[in-house]
Write a protein that holds these residues in place. Structure first.
Motif, short mmCIF file in Angstrom:
data_model
loop_
_atom_site.label_atom_id
_atom_site.label_comp_id
_atom_site.label_asym_id
_atom_site.label_seq_id
_atom_site.Cartn_x
_atom_site.Cartn_y
_atom_site.Cartn_z
N ASP A 100 41.42 49.47 47.96
CA ASP A 100 42.33 48.72 47.10
C ASP A 100 41.96 47.24 47.00
OD1 ASP A 100 43.75 51.00 46.63
OD2 ASP A 100 45.34 50.56 48.09
N ASP A 101 41.60 46.60 48.13
CA ASP A 101 41.30 45.17 48.07
C ASP A 101 40.04 44.90 47.26
OD1 ASP A 101 39.69 46.38 49.95
OD2 ASP A 101 39.95 44.84 51.49
N MET A 102 39.05 45.80 47.33
CA MET A 102 37.84 45.65 46.51
C MET A 102 38.17 45.77 45.03
SD MET A 102 35.04 47.82 48.71
CE MET A 102 33.73 47.48 47.54
N ARG A 103 39.00 46.76 44.70
CA ARG A 103 39.36 46.97 43.30
C ARG A 103 40.12 45.78 42.74
NH1 ARG A 103 42.69 50.53 43.96
NH2 ARG A 103 41.21 52.25 44.28
N GLU A 104 41.07 45.27 43.52
CA GLU A 104 41.90 44.16 43.05
C GLU A 104 41.10 42.89 42.81
OE1 GLU A 104 44.75 43.90 46.12
OE2 GLU A 104 45.79 45.76 45.57
N ARG A 105 40.03 42.70 43.61
CA ARG A 105 39.25 41.46 43.51
C ARG A 105 37.94 41.63 42.75
NH1 ARG A 105 42.32 41.52 47.92
NH2 ARG A 105 43.32 39.60 48.61
N GLY A 106 37.71 42.83 42.23
CA GLY A 106 36.54 43.03 41.40
C GLY A 106 35.23 43.15 42.15
N VAL A 121 27.59 58.52 37.34
CA VAL A 121 28.69 58.35 38.28
C VAL A 121 30.03 58.39 37.56
CG1 VAL A 121 29.79 56.72 39.88
CG2 VAL A 121 27.30 56.99 39.89
N VAL A 122 31.03 58.99 38.20
CA VAL A 122 32.42 58.90 37.76
C VAL A 122 33.17 58.11 38.82
CG1 VAL A 122 34.57 60.16 37.36
CG2 VAL A 122 32.41 61.03 36.41
N SER A 123 33.89 57.06 38.39
CA SER A 123 34.53 56.15 39.34
C SER A 123 35.90 55.72 38.86
CB SER A 123 33.64 54.91 39.52
OG SER A 123 34.26 53.93 40.34
N ASP A 124 36.71 55.25 39.81
CA ASP A 124 37.94 54.58 39.42
C ASP A 124 37.57 53.27 38.70
OD1 ASP A 124 36.86 53.36 41.63
OD2 ASP A 124 38.73 53.19 42.73
N GLU A 125 38.55 52.68 38.02
CA GLU A 125 38.27 51.48 37.22
C GLU A 125 38.22 50.23 38.10
OE1 GLU A 125 41.26 51.34 34.15
OE2 GLU A 125 39.88 52.24 32.72
N VAL A 126 37.17 49.44 37.91
CA VAL A 126 37.03 48.13 38.55
C VAL A 126 36.40 47.19 37.54
CG1 VAL A 126 35.88 46.83 40.39
CG2 VAL A 126 36.80 49.07 40.88
#
Length: 211
Positions: A100-106, A121-126
């Motif tokens: 979560d912290d990586m995603r929130e901060r890009g 690759v299939v990934s969540d959005e960042v």
């Protein structure tokens, strides 16, 4: 960060080593989906979004997820780094997610760069994943993830094209050599600025006001 300080800031992304990660498939490792990650004893986001009861199910999960998922889905507790490219290359799709912290901060996962050197690759959005074009397909929730996987797996030729594009994108702009180039440019730019400042200081001491 640039809005919070006057100190010059550059972004140095993660990267991959193309001598270690490149297309190198092994039919014995072939699966529709592969996910290589350390669970830290929690159910990782993409696993939570994918299981259950969707199909296809990931059949090549690395790292023991003891008690969190069906253990028949766990192939091994560890994979050596020099064998990881074959695991990635042999799957149709590599799955990725972010804490979560990586995603929130890009902060884009290092897995993205290593996996893309081998496979789509299939990934969540960042933020920032759009730089990889069609090589990274993103999703927002479990239902969208399942729809994306169904669509991609139904088009093997399209997947191969995505994988080839992915390897080229990473090889051309996201290796550790590319990051060293960025550092060298910044060092040279900073050294030039320091020399100019030092020269200006010396000239001011001599009573010269116009550099």
């Amino acid at each position: 960060m640039r809005e919070r300080t006057t100190t010059p800031i550059i972004v140095l992304e993660q990267a991959t080593d193309p001598r270690v990660f490149y297309p190198d498939s092994d039919p014995k490792l072939g699966h529709d989906l592969v996910y290589v990650a350390n669970s830290r004893n929690v159910l990782r986001p993409i696993v939570r979004d994918l299981l259950p009861p969707c199909r296809p199910r990931p059949r090549h999960l690395r790292r023991q997820l003891g008690g969190l998922i069906d253990t028949s889905l766990v192939v091994a507790d560890h994979v050596p780094n020099d064998e990881l490219r074959q695991v990635y290359s042999s799957a149709a799709i590599v799955l990725n997610d972010h804490w979560d912290d990586m995603r929130e901060r890009g902060f884009i996962s290092s897995r993205i760069y290593d996996a893309l050197a081998c496979r789509a690759v299939v990934s969540d959005e960042v933020a920032g994943l759009d730089q990889f074009g069609d090589a990274v397909v993103t999703y927002r929730d479990g239902s969208e993830l399942r729809a994306v996987l169904d669509q991609l797996l139904a088009d093997p030729e399209g997947l191969r094209a995505r994988s080839q594009a992915a390897a080229a994108i990473v090889r051309d702009a996201h290796t550790f050599a590319d990051r060293i180039d960025v550092l060298e440019r910044e060092i040279q730019r900073t050294a030039t600025e320091i020399r100019w400042i030092c020269g200006a200081v010396e000239r001011s001491k001599e009573g010269v006001t116009n550099p």
